[in-house]
Design an enzyme around this catalytic site. Structure first.
Site, mmCIF file in Angstrom:
data_model
loop_
_atom_site.group_PDB
_atom_site.id
_atom_site.type_symbol
_atom_site.label_atom_id
_atom_site.label_comp_id
_atom_site.label_asym_id
_atom_site.label_seq_id
_atom_site.Cartn_x
_atom_site.Cartn_y
_atom_site.Cartn_z
ATOM 1 N N ASP A 54 -7.984 -5.399 -6.344
ATOM 2 C CA ASP A 54 -7.615 -4.067 -5.815
ATOM 3 C C ASP A 54 -7.817 -2.737 -6.210
ATOM 4 O O ASP A 54 -7.229 -2.383 -6.996
ATOM 5 C CB ASP A 54 -6.019 -4.876 -4.650
ATOM 6 C CG ASP A 54 -5.892 -3.895 -4.225
ATOM 7 O OD1 ASP A 54 -6.685 -2.872 -3.709
ATOM 8 O OD2 ASP A 54 -4.539 -3.720 -3.511
ATOM 9 N N SER B 33 1.239 -1.041 -0.266
ATOM 10 C CA SER B 33 0.085 0.035 0.060
ATOM 11 C C SER B 33 0.721 1.128 -0.303
ATOM 12 O O SER B 33 2.332 1.769 -0.818
ATOM 13 C CB SER B 33 -1.178 0.085 1.014
ATOM 14 O OG SER B 33 -2.076 0.865 0.910
ATOM 15 N N HIS C 264 -7.148 -5.599 -1.058
ATOM 16 C CA HIS C 264 -6.429 -5.238 -0.526
ATOM 17 C C HIS C 264 -5.583 -5.759 0.744
ATOM 18 O O HIS C 264 -4.411 -4.998 0.864
ATOM 19 C CB HIS C 264 -6.961 -3.704 -0.393
ATOM 20 C CG HIS C 264 -5.108 -2.302 -0.294
ATOM 21 N ND1 HIS C 264 -4.183 -2.362 -0.764
ATOM 22 C CD2 HIS C 264 -5.461 -1.949 0.577
ATOM 23 C CE1 HIS C 264 -3.807 -1.465 -0.754
ATOM 24 N NE2 HIS C 264 -3.746 -1.266 0.435
#
Lengths: 488, 488
Positions: B347, B291, B402
């Site tokens: 995602d 991320s 995610h």
């Protein structure tokens, strides 16, 4: 260039207590009614994509009472109350014991409240457990496992309930096809005071602790007005359909409810009373419960008093809703059932069912006489006020106001209706946040902290996480209902 | 009368994963786009007043692969990969290693991913802790505490970051006035392979693992288009303002960011590279992150390659967003930085910023040439598909898609882009649910199970619950940054 930090750092809104809504009054802390029900829900994805709890202090500083000493015992001393026990048990309607609250009575209320709390703390809420809806522990070690060895009681049987009424979200069920039960839930226990405790209070005390489940708010939105005759020959006596359903339902097709909760509990009470009376002992019956459990306690008391008119029967309930009509209350009074309802003023559940309906009719009642179709409260009320405790937040927290640990905290601090929180309170304040976020942030106790490590998952020697099998003695069994401790 | 139970028992909706939204497609499981974003939030009080998790199975039965054997090791064996390491490190752009995925590369990707995961598992998210935002453990025992002793790496320093940019919900902060830090967060670590691991891979591998925080969704809603020159003399090279802020911010007024994350990490990389090269060793640099951490990894790689042109630099990122413009990507390529982006198709984060904007312009690009103001991805993509795993639910779960553990699970099962989940997967499937509810209910793994008993509260001998003080060696200190293991 270094910008001033204070203006550039965003903070999160107040934490969302797990499975509870924090509803905050936006402005005045003194006017919870009518509350501005602003529900803080994380509204953006970014709040959600990792498991961070977040909080901000609410900015006020308060003078907390003399800090609790870490090494002071969190319990009141056990005093010999045998001289006063009949009064503490309600014989004289708690006359001159409630306001101000007599310290001996306070201790007993908390004792029963902690037994009611044990029905939550001992309950398997995990739908991924094959034993979801059962008690986590066998009855021989329930109280010990929950840190209540000092209670002076021994659990003699477990009570299971089912319901034929379509209740909203009443039953906790496992997702497992081969679960221990798909119809029944553990609903509480019968316990009896041990020799030491019986000597201290001057009586062999049989206790029934009923578990609550949901707050019956939704229930009453649906079933209000569904008063049903109790069917005991007093045709005017009516009680709420849904509560009665939980108390009396049974089915031959089930493992744990071939008999109803009513039948299970009554058989055990009768057995214990007979047993101890045969030994020449004084026996009392005290029935306790929170929320729905308080409603079941009242039904149970009604039935016990009908069956054993000479048995002193008391109910100590916490945040209980109304259960029946005025005739039900009158009949309880005739049968000399003593009811002490511990009620937090801000809690909506005791205003159910008919939050507006009943209140509005109060004055009419003198004119119209007793209305058979109106829900009515029973007994005496010990009224608590969330605002009396300097440890609790001042916002509106509907779930928190109904939380049993918050109730017990407020009882612990209660002196009298016009007097603040007593500084000599005994209970560990941290308990309030076990399953709520009621405590002020200054106390630094995380909200909803009562949780099992890794939800019971454990890592084996090969690096795999799995849930260990439940210990044999904690596995529920319909045949494990054989009673003790007094049968030998 | 016994009514049929099946019609009278209500069931709860799917559980709300703690702090995450489960968004379920109501009908088709094959058409996640456009999703019907039906957010399940308990809508009634009754769902909220006690802490019961609830769930219902989704009704389908699936053929799960041969069940994992409980006593099979959850890890791939350590094989000597020194012959292939330069290729596994990306020297030839992972040519012929990605599709099908070479087992040695798979193992290395998972190794780095687990180091990235350690930045979450080791992070103190608890705002009621005075150390909120720090690492839970001192660097000497971080990997051991997280069960990663077998990783073959030793942490040599911790990296802290702050930001001058007003970012939404970026910083985790304690509610304590006297917290360890109010400006900085632990943002990851530098580690180096030990002798055994270095021998196995044929190289002394310096690793930087960057922590992600929030998914930058909200970020990009606000700051899209705020590309900022990197300031390294290449004026066309621009990167996202907010990421650069986290990477480069510092302030003399802070304890942990008198130097920026960039300065901290670069000083340590240089020191380690110098040290091991002096000993005649081959040194590589591998930067990983999930991320936001993947974005920081790219900035870090850019800086490291600029400073040490002869150092092999690779990035293995998971679910990382776009970071800079095309010129940023071109410059990375010129500097021979190898980037492997592991991306789950479902995602949304890797589609940020400019989810529509960039995609729409893809075709235009050939006409208009390289657009300096469009975010561009860098390197090669290893594309994963949630639907490839028979263990994962089929609904839409934005947070779950995610989740880094879900990524690692999918890498573990990945064979090639047109082939299903490999049956010889190694990782413990239960890990997927550490902080998500992605696993199918049939597996009976509770969602979001990774939690500390009683949130760290412990009951003392006097019956009081309190949070024990953190052990001395786990208390963060700005002076504890002195490096090892190679300095002695």
């Amino acid at each position: 260039m270094d910008l001033p930090l204070s203006t550039t750092i965003d903070r999160h809104p107040l934490p969302l207590a797990k499975h509870s809504f924090i509803i905050s009054a936006a402005t005045s802390i003194e006017a919870p009614s009518p509350p501005e029900r602003r529900i803080h829900i994380p509204t953006t994805l970014s709040n959600l994509l990792h498991l961070h709890l977040a909080s901000k202090p609410d900015g006020r500083t308060v003078d907390l009472p003399t800090p609790t000493v870490d090494d002071a015992p969190a319990f009141s001393p056990k005093e010999d109350i045998s001289s006063l026990f009949p009064d503490i048990h309600g014989r004289a309607d708690w006359c001159r014991l409630l306001n101000p609250l007599h310290p001996w009575l306070r201790r007993e209320i908390i004792k029963y409240g902690e037994l009611a709390q044990a029905t939550y703390d001992g309950f398997d809420f995990n739908p991924f457990s094959e034993f979801c809806g059962s008690c986590l522990y066998g009855r021989h070690r329930l109280l010990e496992k929950l840190g209540l060895s000092r209670s002076g009681y021994e659990v003699s049987t477990y009570v299971y309930a089912m319901s034929h009424v379509g209740l909203p979200a009443w039953l906790e069920r496992s997702i497992h096809a081969d679960a221990w039960s798909t119809e029944s839930n553990w609903m509480g226990f019968v316990a009896v005071s041990d020799d030491e405790e019986s000597h201290r209070i001057g009586c062999r005390d049989v206790v029934v602790a009923w578990r609550g489940t949901i707050a019956p708010t939704e229930w009453f939105e649906n079933v209000e007005g569904k008063l049903e005759p109790l069917g005991d020959g007093h045709s005017a006596v009516k009680v709420e359909h849904g509560f009665l359903g939980v108390y009396t339902s049974k089915s031959e097709r089930t493992r744990y409810n071939k008999t109803s909760a009513s039948e299970q509990v009554m058989a055990e009470i009768k057995r214990l009373v007979k047993h101890y009376r045969r030994q020449g002992e004084e026996v009392s019956l005290t029935i306790t419960g929170h929320s729905l459990g308080g409603a079941l306690a009242l039904l149970n008391a009604y039935e016990a008093a009908s069956a054993m008119p000479d048995l002193p029967v008391s109910v100590i309930s916490f945040g209980a809703p109304r259960v029946g009509n005025a005739a039900f209350g009158d009949r309880l009074k005739e049968m000399n059932v003593k009811v002490l309802r511990v009620v937090v003023k801000q809690d909506v559940v005791p205003k159910m069912p008919g939050i507006l309906f009943n209140e509005g009719l109060k004055r009419l009642e003198r004119v119209t006489g007793k209305l058979g179709w109106v829900y009515s409260h029973v007994g005496l009320e010990l009224g608590l006020d969330v605002r009396s405790s300097p440890f609790l937040k001042r916002g509106i927290d509907v779930a928190g106001f109904h939380n049993l640990e918050a109730y017990l905290h407020l009882v612990d601090g209660f002196r009298s209706s016009d007097n603040g929180f007593r500084s000599s309170f005994k209970r560990d304040v941290a308990l309030v946040n076990k399953a709520s976020g009621m405590l002020r942030d200054e106390l630094k106790i995380p909200p909803c902290w009562y949780q099992v490590a890794n939800k019971g998952m454990m890592c084996n020697a090969h690096g795999r996480w799995m849930k260990p099998a439940r210990e044999q003695e904690d596995i529920p069994s319909p045949h494990a209902q054989t009673p003790d401790p007094c049968q030998a």
